[in-house]
Scaffold this motif. Structure first.
Motif, PDB file in Angstrom:
ATOM      1  N   GLU A  77      21.833  35.590  80.036  1.00 13.11           N
ATOM      2  CA  GLU A  77      20.944  36.222  78.917  1.00 13.11           C
ATOM      3  C   GLU A  77      20.374  36.884  77.690  1.00 13.11           C
ATOM      4  OE1 GLU A  77      21.088  36.258  81.869  1.00 13.11           O
ATOM      5  OE2 GLU A  77      20.709  37.825  83.269  1.00 13.11           O
ATOM      6  N   ASP A  78      22.319  37.372  77.468  1.00 11.96           N
ATOM      7  CA  ASP A  78      22.439  37.389  76.086  1.00 11.96           C
ATOM      8  C   ASP A  78      22.485  37.229  75.137  1.00 11.96           C
ATOM      9  OD1 ASP A  78      24.486  39.695  78.244  1.00 11.96           O
ATOM     10  OD2 ASP A  78      22.477  40.681  77.205  1.00 11.96           O
ATOM     11  N   THR A  79      22.756  35.371  75.569  1.00 13.68           N
ATOM     12  CA  THR A  79      22.781  34.585  74.250  1.00 13.68           C
ATOM     13  C   THR A  79      21.707  34.900  73.377  1.00 13.68           C
ATOM     14  OG1 THR A  79      24.140  33.134  75.736  1.00 13.68           O
ATOM     15  CG2 THR A  79      22.582  31.912  73.368  1.00 13.68           C
ATOM     16  N   ALA A  80      22.253  34.673  72.111  1.00  9.36           N
ATOM     17  CA  ALA A  80      21.194  34.459  71.025  1.00  9.36           C
ATOM     18  C   ALA A  80      21.896  34.697  69.487  1.00  9.36           C
ATOM     19  CB  ALA A  80      20.416  36.054  71.275  1.00  9.36           C
ATOM     20  N   VAL A  81      21.365  34.847  68.459  1.00  6.80           N
ATOM     21  CA  VAL A  81      21.685  35.528  67.431  1.00  6.80           C
ATOM     22  C   VAL A  81      21.363  36.938  67.322  1.00  6.80           C
ATOM     23  CG1 VAL A  81      21.088  34.910  64.891  1.00  6.80           C
ATOM     24  CG2 VAL A  81      21.045  32.806  66.274  1.00  6.80           C
ATOM     25  N   TYR A  82      22.333  37.801  67.142  1.00  7.58           N
ATOM     26  CA  TYR A  82      22.043  39.132  67.144  1.00  7.58           C
ATOM     27  C   TYR A  82      22.262  39.470  65.456  1.00  7.58           C
ATOM     28  CZ  TYR A  82      23.585  39.822  71.543  1.00  7.58           C
ATOM     29  OH  TYR A  82      23.084  39.232  72.686  1.00  7.58           O
ATOM     30  N   TYR A  83      21.115  40.538  65.172  1.00  3.15           N
ATOM     31  CA  TYR A  83      20.551  40.915  63.277  1.00  3.15           C
ATOM     32  C   TYR A  83      21.317  41.906  63.373  1.00  3.15           C
ATOM     33  CZ  TYR A  83      18.716  36.774  62.670  1.00  3.15           C
ATOM     34  OH  TYR A  83      18.535  35.103  62.384  1.00  3.15           O
ATOM     35  N   CYS A  84      22.036  42.706  61.675  1.00  4.74           N
ATOM     36  CA  CYS A  84      22.004  44.011  61.733  1.00  4.74           C
ATOM     37  C   CYS A  84      20.807  44.360  60.729  1.00  4.74           C
ATOM     38  CB  CYS A  84      23.436  44.302  60.942  1.00  4.74           C
ATOM     39  SG  CYS A  84      23.742  45.504  60.771  1.00  4.74           S
ATOM     40  N   ASN A  85      20.816  45.569  61.376  1.00  3.12           N
ATOM     41  CA  ASN A  85      18.961  45.998  60.923  1.00  3.12           C
ATOM     42  C   ASN A  85      19.635  47.232  59.783  1.00  3.12           C
ATOM     43  OD1 ASN A  85      16.918  47.616  60.808  1.00  3.12           O
ATOM     44  ND2 ASN A  85      16.716  45.947  59.897  1.00  3.12           N
ATOM     45  N   ALA A  86      19.553  48.185  58.766  1.00  2.10           N
ATOM     46  CA  ALA A  86      19.836  49.130  58.352  1.00  2.10           C
ATOM     47  C   ALA A  86      18.542  49.565  57.638  1.00  2.10           C
ATOM     48  CB  ALA A  86      20.838  49.722  57.518  1.00  2.10           C
ATOM     49  N   ALA A  87      17.854  50.919  57.882  1.00  2.00           N
ATOM     50  CA  ALA A  87      17.415  51.449  56.706  1.00  2.00           C
ATOM     51  C   ALA A  87      18.627  52.541  55.747  1.00  2.00           C
ATOM     52  CB  ALA A  87      16.660  52.897  57.607  1.00  2.00           C
ATOM     53  N   VAL A  88      18.205  51.709  54.532  1.00  2.00           N
ATOM     54  CA  VAL A  88      18.893  52.660  53.462  1.00  2.00           C
ATOM     55  C   VAL A  88      17.811  53.224  52.634  1.00  2.00           C
ATOM     56  CG1 VAL A  88      20.710  51.450  51.899  1.00  2.00           C
ATOM     57  CG2 VAL A  88      20.506  50.532  53.903  1.00  2.00           C
ATOM     58  N   ARG A  89      18.681  54.380  51.958  1.00  2.00           N
ATOM     59  CA  ARG A  89      18.103  55.405  50.700  1.00  2.00           C
ATOM     60  C   ARG A  89      19.065  54.608  49.690  1.00  2.00           C
ATOM     61  NH1 ARG A  89      15.159  60.008  49.878  1.00  2.00           N
ATOM     62  NH2 ARG A  89      14.177  58.903  51.836  1.00  2.00           N
ATOM     63  N   TYR A 141      16.472  46.889  55.745  1.00  2.00           N
ATOM     64  CA  TYR A 141      17.676  45.505  55.148  1.00  2.00           C
ATOM     65  C   TYR A 141      17.767  45.008  56.302  1.00  2.00           C
ATOM     66  CZ  TYR A 141      18.070  46.985  50.060  1.00  2.00           C
ATOM     67  OH  TYR A 141      17.075  46.896  49.099  1.00  2.00           O
ATOM     68  N   TRP A 142      18.092  43.079  56.385  1.00  2.00           N
ATOM     69  CA  TRP A 142      18.726  42.986  57.400  1.00  2.00           C
ATOM     70  C   TRP A 142      19.751  41.872  56.863  1.00  2.00           C
ATOM     71  CZ3 TRP A 142      16.880  42.870  62.397  1.00  2.00           C
ATOM     72  CH2 TRP A 142      15.602  43.355  62.300  1.00  2.00           C
ATOM     73  N   GLY A 143      20.851  41.550  58.193  1.00  2.00           N
ATOM     74  CA  GLY A 143      22.415  40.761  57.532  1.00  2.00           C
ATOM     75  C   GLY A 143      22.040  39.011  57.953  1.00  2.00           C
ATOM     76  N   GLN A 144      22.145  38.120  57.998  1.00  2.00           N
ATOM     77  CA  GLN A 144      22.407  37.486  58.210  1.00  2.00           C
ATOM     78  C   GLN A 144      22.407  36.731  59.003  1.00  2.00           C
ATOM     79  OE1 GLN A 144      25.205  38.483  57.527  1.00  2.00           O
ATOM     80  NE2 GLN A 144      26.366  37.542  58.524  1.00  2.00           N
ATOM     81  N   GLY A 145      23.336  37.225  60.002  1.00  2.00           N
ATOM     82  CA  GLY A 145      23.263  37.063  61.649  1.00  2.00           C
ATOM     83  C   GLY A 145      24.111  36.549  61.938  1.00  2.00           C
TER      84      GLY A 145
END
Length: 121
Positions: A88-100, A110-114
């Motif tokens: 159930e952990d199967t998925a596309v994982y995306y990185c996210n960052a709150a950037v100044r 911002y989001w990564g490409q996965g």
């Protein structure tokens, strides 16, 4: 502009481990929160884990005790150590960052490409 680049996904058997990495680059002044989200087929994107600039962490109930988020502040990089993986952990994982960004008064997300994680049973 800021770029997030992820790596570390792949195919693993149930009970196995993977480590995801996400590095941020560009005109970065500071990064507040960095986190990992995932999206399984036919489901909404959900928060997996997040870490603040102060080191506070937050985890989805489904991954507590199995996943660990960490951060290398000088390298603007966030990691997700995933142990005891389940199908159930199967998925596309995306990185996210709150950037100044430099010369900005606001944080932008911002989001990564996965990166795809597949856990076989």
């Amino acid at each position: 502009q800021v770029q997030l680049v992820e790596s570390g996904g792949g195919l693993v058997q149930t009970g196995g481990s993977l480590r995801l990495s996400c590095g941020a680059s560009g005109r970065i002044f500071s990064i507040n929160v960095m986190g990992w989200y995932r999206q399984a087929p036919g489901k909404q994107r959900e928060l997996v884990a997040a870490i603040t600039s102060g080191g506070d962490t937050n985890y989805a109930d489904s991954v507590k005790g199995r996943f660990t988020i960490s951060r290398d502040y000088p390298k603007n990089t966030v990691y997700l150590q995933m142990n005891s993986l389940k199908p159930e952990d199967t998925a596309v994982y995306y990185c996210n960052a709150a950037v100044r960004e430099q010369y900005s008064d606001n944080d932008y997300y911002y989001w990564g490409q996965g990166t795809r994680v597949t856990v076989s049973s």
